[in-house]
Motif scaffolding. Structure first.
Motif, PDB file in Angstrom:
ATOM      1  N   SER A   1       0.807  -1.219   0.000  1.00 18.11           N
ATOM      2  CA  SER A   1       0.000   0.000   0.000  1.00 18.11           C
ATOM      3  C   SER A   1       0.841   1.270   0.000  1.00 18.11           C
ATOM      4  O   SER A   1       0.336   2.361  -0.239  1.00 18.11           O
ATOM      5  CB  SER A   1      -0.945   0.006   1.210  1.00 18.11           C
ATOM      6  OG  SER A   1      -0.202   0.029   2.425  1.00 18.11           O
ATOM      7  N   ILE A   2       2.142   1.141   0.295  1.00 21.15           N
ATOM      8  CA  ILE A   2       3.065   2.267   0.184  1.00 21.15           C
ATOM      9  C   ILE A   2       4.238   1.843  -0.694  1.00 21.15           C
ATOM     10  O   ILE A   2       4.543   0.657  -0.813  1.00 21.15           O
ATOM     11  CB  ILE A   2       3.569   2.747   1.563  1.00 21.15           C
ATOM     12  CG1 ILE A   2       4.283   1.623   2.313  1.00 21.15           C
ATOM     13  CG2 ILE A   2       2.422   3.291   2.392  1.00 21.15           C
ATOM     14  CD1 ILE A   2       4.903   2.073   3.633  1.00 21.15           C
ATOM     15  N   GLN A   3       4.881   2.806  -1.322  1.00 23.51           N
ATOM     16  CA  GLN A   3       5.964   2.514  -2.253  1.00 23.51           C
ATOM     17  C   GLN A   3       7.217   2.030  -1.508  1.00 23.51           C
ATOM     18  O   GLN A   3       7.424   2.351  -0.332  1.00 23.51           O
ATOM     19  CB  GLN A   3       6.292   3.756  -3.077  1.00 23.51           C
ATOM     20  CG  GLN A   3       5.121   4.282  -3.890  1.00 23.51           C
ATOM     21  CD  GLN A   3       5.462   5.562  -4.622  1.00 23.51           C
ATOM     22  OE1 GLN A   3       6.625   5.951  -4.726  1.00 23.51           O
ATOM     23  NE2 GLN A   3       4.439   6.232  -5.133  1.00 23.51           N
TER      24      GLN A   3
ATOM     25  N   THR B   1       9.213   4.752  -0.023  1.00 20.73           N
ATOM     26  CA  THR B   1       8.661   5.273   1.230  1.00 20.73           C
ATOM     27  C   THR B   1       9.108   4.406   2.402  1.00 20.73           C
ATOM     28  O   THR B   1       9.444   4.917   3.474  1.00 20.73           O
ATOM     29  CB  THR B   1       7.118   5.307   1.165  1.00 20.73           C
ATOM     30  OG1 THR B   1       6.711   6.107   0.059  1.00 20.73           O
ATOM     31  CG2 THR B   1       6.528   5.875   2.441  1.00 20.73           C
TER      32      THR B   1
ATOM     33  N   ALA C   1       3.104   8.799   4.199  1.00 22.44           N
ATOM     34  CA  ALA C   1       2.838   7.370   4.026  1.00 22.44           C
ATOM     35  C   ALA C   1       1.351   7.076   4.136  1.00 22.44           C
ATOM     36  O   ALA C   1       0.811   6.233   3.397  1.00 22.44           O
ATOM     37  CB  ALA C   1       3.622   6.567   5.062  1.00 22.44           C
TER      38      ALA C   1
ATOM     39  N   LYS D   1      -1.118   9.017   3.312  1.00 27.70           N
ATOM     40  CA  LYS D   1      -1.763   9.430   2.055  1.00 27.70           C
ATOM     41  C   LYS D   1      -1.636   8.340   1.000  1.00 27.70           C
ATOM     42  O   LYS D   1      -2.573   8.056   0.264  1.00 27.70           O
ATOM     43  CB  LYS D   1      -1.141  10.732   1.554  1.00 27.70           C
ATOM     44  CG  LYS D   1      -1.527  11.958   2.359  1.00 27.70           C
ATOM     45  CD  LYS D   1      -0.904  13.218   1.782  1.00 27.70           C
ATOM     46  CE  LYS D   1      -1.329  14.456   2.564  1.00 27.70           C
ATOM     47  NZ  LYS D   1      -0.718  15.702   2.034  1.00 27.70           N
ATOM     48  N   GLU D   2      -0.454   7.736   0.932  1.00 23.28           N
ATOM     49  CA  GLU D   2      -0.246   6.647  -0.034  1.00 23.28           C
ATOM     50  C   GLU D   2      -1.146   5.458   0.292  1.00 23.28           C
ATOM     51  O   GLU D   2      -1.768   4.871  -0.610  1.00 23.28           O
ATOM     52  CB  GLU D   2       1.224   6.199  -0.022  1.00 23.28           C
ATOM     53  CG  GLU D   2       2.198   7.163  -0.685  1.00 23.28           C
ATOM     54  CD  GLU D   2       3.595   6.589  -0.770  1.00 23.28           C
ATOM     55  OE1 GLU D   2       3.734   5.330  -0.828  1.00 23.28           O
ATOM     56  OE2 GLU D   2       4.565   7.366  -0.760  1.00 23.28           O
TER      57      GLU D   2
ATOM     58  N   GLY E   1      -4.733   6.203  -0.562  1.00 26.01           N
ATOM     59  CA  GLY E   1      -4.891   6.214  -2.013  1.00 26.01           C
ATOM     60  C   GLY E   1      -4.915   4.824  -2.615  1.00 26.01           C
ATOM     61  O   GLY E   1      -5.599   4.581  -3.617  1.00 26.01           O
ATOM     62  N   SER E   2      -4.194   3.896  -1.989  1.00 24.15           N
ATOM     63  CA  SER E   2      -4.139   2.534  -2.519  1.00 24.15           C
ATOM     64  C   SER E   2      -5.482   1.812  -2.392  1.00 24.15           C
ATOM     65  O   SER E   2      -5.758   0.864  -3.132  1.00 24.15           O
ATOM     66  CB  SER E   2      -3.057   1.725  -1.790  1.00 24.15           C
ATOM     67  OG  SER E   2      -3.450   1.429  -0.453  1.00 24.15           O
TER      68      SER E   2
ATOM     69  N   THR F   1      -7.366   2.668  -5.558  1.00 27.08           N
ATOM     70  CA  THR F   1      -6.717   2.012  -6.688  1.00 27.08           C
ATOM     71  C   THR F   1      -7.062   0.524  -6.744  1.00 27.08           C
ATOM     72  O   THR F   1      -7.360  -0.021  -7.803  1.00 27.08           O
ATOM     73  CB  THR F   1      -5.188   2.177  -6.601  1.00 27.08           C
ATOM     74  OG1 THR F   1      -4.865   3.575  -6.600  1.00 27.08           O
ATOM     75  CG2 THR F   1      -4.493   1.502  -7.771  1.00 27.08           C
TER      76      THR F   1
END
Length: 256
Positions: A73-75, A78, A229, A231-232, A235-236, A239
């Protein structure tokens, strides 16, 4: 004989009257009941059986039908920023009976810098998704209740001191940051971000500590990184649900 026959005819005729009246009476009562009992207007019982608008709204279809993989869920960049030297950059997922409803993942690592000491970091992301339920309420309302509980739980963390609570704008439909310290063998600085996007609640916990003479973690930097983190992660959720819809649309005849 003629007299007996006439008399029998009159007896049978009289005996039949109550039967006819009884049937007629039943028919009349039945008509009165179906007509709503005198003062009620015709069709009132049918309209009263319809569900109210509030009940229909409470059971609206949830916006999100699944959860993303919390470990993705985070890159990866990150993860490198928040947890340098993470033991497992892919994260450790918590077991769940239904990953579309409840899922979580965590990372931890110790960044050693020789005589300058070491920095420890721990990150966790958990997600809970709610469905609408006739007796429990609408999905969004249930998520709102859980959001409030999570914020209160963070504020009441065992050993927490210097607790600071603020609204965290720009994350989902609503979000709150809870920053506090915890005294263990060393001082731990903790940041919790609780966010809600529609019927999903995302909770991100991030803490750090310094060992062997290293400088204490910068609380402002911990909060900044945690918000980015979160926010990512939020956002996931959108998606993942969009990706789920695409195969369904391709499979439907109207999409072809």
């Amino acid at each position: 004989m003629h007299r007996s026959a006439s008399r029998l005819t009159r007896v049978l005729a009289c005996a039949a009257v109550p039967v006819i009246l009884t049937v007629a009476g039943c028919s009349s009562d039945s008509g009165k009941d179906s007509g709503s009992g005198g003062d009620k207007k015709p069709g009132a019982s049918a309209s009263s059986a319809k569900p109210s608008g509030k009940a229909s709204a409470a059971l609206e279809k949830p916006a999100f039908a699944t959860l993303p993989d919390p470990c993705k869920s985070i890159q990866s960049g990150t993860v490198d920023t928040l947890v340098p030297e993470a033991k497992d950059k892919n994260g450790t997922a918590t077991k769940s009976n239904d990953l579309t409803t409840r899922a979580s993942c965590s990372w931890n690592g110790l960044d050693e810098d020789g005589l300058k000491g070491s920095q420890y970091r721990w990150l966790s992301i958990s997600m809970v998704r709610y469905e609408s339920h006739a007796s429990l309420g609408g999905a969004n309302k249930r998520a709102e209740d859980q959001y409030t509980k999570q914020v209160e739980a963070a504020k009441a963390s065992e050993g927490a001191h210097d607790v600071k609570v603020e609204q965290a704008g720009g994350i989902g439909d609503q979000a709150t940051s809870v920053v506090y310290g915890v005294k263990k063998d060393v001082d731990f600085f903790n940041t919790t971000i609780v966010a809600r996007t529609q019927n999903v609640v995302v909770t991100l916990d991030y803490n750090g500590a310094a060992y062997e003479g290293a400088g204490a973690p910068d609380q402002a930097k911990l909060l900044q990184d945690a918000i980015a983190a979160a926010k990512e992660a939020v956002g996931s959720v959108g998606t993942a649900n969009q990706q789920q819809k695409q195969p369904e649309q391709q499979a439907s005849p109207s999409a072809q």
